[in-house]
Write a protein that holds these residues in place. Structure first.
Motif, mmCIF file in Angstrom:
data_model
loop_
_atom_site.group_PDB
_atom_site.id
_atom_site.type_symbol
_atom_site.label_atom_id
_atom_site.label_comp_id
_atom_site.label_asym_id
_atom_site.label_seq_id
_atom_site.Cartn_x
_atom_site.Cartn_y
_atom_site.Cartn_z
ATOM 1 N N PRO A 110 34.320 37.051 42.707
ATOM 2 C CA PRO A 110 34.074 37.969 41.590
ATOM 3 C C PRO A 110 32.972 37.415 40.700
ATOM 4 C CG PRO A 110 36.015 36.655 41.139
ATOM 5 C CD PRO A 110 35.552 36.287 42.525
ATOM 6 N N GLU A 111 32.190 38.315 40.124
ATOM 7 C CA GLU A 111 31.174 37.846 39.187
ATOM 8 C C GLU A 111 31.871 37.328 37.937
ATOM 9 O OE1 GLU A 111 28.520 40.780 37.446
ATOM 10 O OE2 GLU A 111 30.090 42.278 37.484
ATOM 11 N N THR A 112 31.181 36.498 37.197
ATOM 12 C CA THR A 112 31.726 35.956 35.960
ATOM 13 C C THR A 112 31.702 37.036 34.891
ATOM 14 O OG1 THR A 112 30.897 33.782 36.554
ATOM 15 C CG2 THR A 112 31.463 34.128 34.238
ATOM 16 N N GLN A 113 32.816 37.168 34.203
ATOM 17 C CA GLN A 113 32.895 38.179 33.149
ATOM 18 C C GLN A 113 32.041 37.757 31.964
ATOM 19 O OE1 GLN A 113 36.896 39.100 31.979
ATOM 20 N NE2 GLN A 113 36.275 40.840 30.727
ATOM 21 N N LYS A 114 31.201 38.672 31.527
ATOM 22 C CA LYS A 114 30.302 38.403 30.405
ATOM 23 C C LYS A 114 30.914 38.941 29.115
ATOM 24 C CE LYS A 114 26.641 38.905 33.745
ATOM 25 N NZ LYS A 114 27.529 39.147 34.866
ATOM 26 N N LEU A 115 30.442 38.406 28.020
ATOM 27 C CA LEU A 115 30.936 38.823 26.705
ATOM 28 C C LEU A 115 30.818 40.334 26.561
ATOM 29 C CD1 LEU A 115 32.000 37.803 23.974
ATOM 30 C CD2 LEU A 115 29.636 37.709 23.194
ATOM 31 N N GLY A 116 31.907 40.968 26.241
ATOM 32 C CA GLY A 116 31.927 42.409 26.027
ATOM 33 C C GLY A 116 32.101 43.225 27.292
ATOM 34 N N GLN A 117 32.121 42.566 28.432
ATOM 35 C CA GLN A 117 32.267 43.278 29.702
ATOM 36 C C GLN A 117 33.743 43.460 30.026
ATOM 37 O OE1 GLN A 117 30.724 41.162 33.112
ATOM 38 N NE2 GLN A 117 30.517 43.020 34.321
ATOM 39 N N SER A 118 34.082 44.654 30.445
ATOM 40 C CA SER A 118 35.461 44.952 30.826
ATOM 41 C C SER A 118 35.765 44.313 32.181
ATOM 42 C CB SER A 118 35.652 46.467 30.911
ATOM 43 O OG SER A 118 36.880 46.765 31.548
ATOM 44 N N ALA A 119 36.968 43.826 32.342
ATOM 45 C CA ALA A 119 37.384 43.234 33.615
ATOM 46 C C ALA A 119 37.321 44.268 34.740
ATOM 47 C CB ALA A 119 38.790 42.666 33.498
ATOM 48 N N ASP A 120 37.460 45.556 34.393
ATOM 49 C CA ASP A 120 37.384 46.620 35.394
ATOM 50 C C ASP A 120 35.974 46.802 35.948
ATOM 51 O OD1 ASP A 120 40.086 47.113 34.991
ATOM 52 O OD2 ASP A 120 39.701 48.648 33.465
ATOM 53 N N ASP A 121 34.977 46.319 35.191
ATOM 54 C CA ASP A 121 33.572 46.481 35.601
ATOM 55 C C ASP A 121 33.063 45.323 36.459
ATOM 56 O OD1 ASP A 121 33.446 48.850 34.181
ATOM 57 O OD2 ASP A 121 32.625 47.911 32.380
ATOM 58 N N LEU A 122 33.892 44.324 36.693
ATOM 59 C CA LEU A 122 33.450 43.168 37.473
ATOM 60 C C LEU A 122 33.239 43.553 38.938
ATOM 61 C CD1 LEU A 122 35.724 40.308 36.082
ATOM 62 C CD2 LEU A 122 33.360 40.833 35.488
#
Length: 166
Positions: A110-122
Motif C-alpha cells: 500500500p502507498e504511504t498515507q499522506k496528511l489529509g488523505q483518506s485511508a479509502d483513497d490509498l
C-alpha cells in the motif's frame, strides 16, 4: 573450496590487470569504476530488501513469465515472508542467465498515507518484481519504483519462489 576459487580469481586478476591496455581490454580505471557501480547497486538492493516491511505487503502475485497469466495470489504474510527468507544475507551477484524466464513474482504494497488523505483513497504499488529462470539458480530482482535491476545466484531463493508457484 570457495576459498581456493576466490584466491585463484584474485591471482588471475592481479596477472591480467597490468596487461589490459596491451590487448584493448578495459583499463584498470574502467574495471574499478564498473566494480564500484555493481557494489553500489548491490548495496542499494540489499538495503531495499532489508527495508521491506513484510507486514505491509498486501499481496504477492505469481505469474507465468511466458503467458503473463496469473497463477496465484498470496496474501498470507507468513507464507510471503518464508518464501523471501533465503534472500537475507545473499550477495552472489550474477549476470542475466541464458535461460527463458519462468515465473514473475510481484510484491504489491500500500502507498504511504499522506496528511489529509483518506485511508479509502490509498492505492497499491508494485514495490518489487522477482523473476526465476528455467533450470537456473539465478533470480532477477527489480525494484520497480526506481528501476534498479540485479541478478543474484541463490538456489535456495529460486527453489522457495518456485514452491510458491506450485
Amino acid at each position: 573450496m570457495r576459498a581456493r576459487t576466490t584466491i585463484a580469481a584474485l591471482l588471475a586478476a592481479s596477472v591480467a590487470l597490468p596487461l589490459t591496455g596491451c590487448f584493448g581490454l578495459p583499463g584498470l580505471d574502467d574495471v574499478a569504476g564498473q566494480a564500484e557501480d555493481v557494489a553500489s547497486q548491490a548495496q542499494e538492493l540489499a538495503d531495499t530488501l532489508s527495508n521491506v516491511d513484510w507486514g505491509k505487503v498486501c499481496r504477492l502475485v505469481v505469474k507465468d513469465a511466458q503467458t503473463d497469466e496469473v497463477i496465484r495470489e498470496v496474501t498470507d504474510q507468513t507464507e510471503i515472508e518464508k518464501a523471501f527468507e533465503p534472500f537475507s544475507g545473499e550477495s552472489g551477484i550474477a549476470t542475466e542467465p541464458d535461460a527463458d524466464a519462468e515465473y514473475v513474482f510481484e510484491l504489491w504494497e500500500p502507498e504511504t498515507q499522506k496528511l489529509g488523505q483518506s485511508a479509502d483513497d490509498l492505492k497499491e504499488y508494485k514495490g518489487l518484481e522477482v523473476t526465476t529462470y528455467e533450470g537456473s539458480p539465478v533470480v532477477g530482482l527489480e525494484v520497480s519504483p526506481i528501476g534498479l535491476k540485479l541478478y543474484l545466484t541463490s538456489q535456495a531463493a529460486a527453489n522457495a519462489l518456485r514452491a510458491l508457484a506450485g
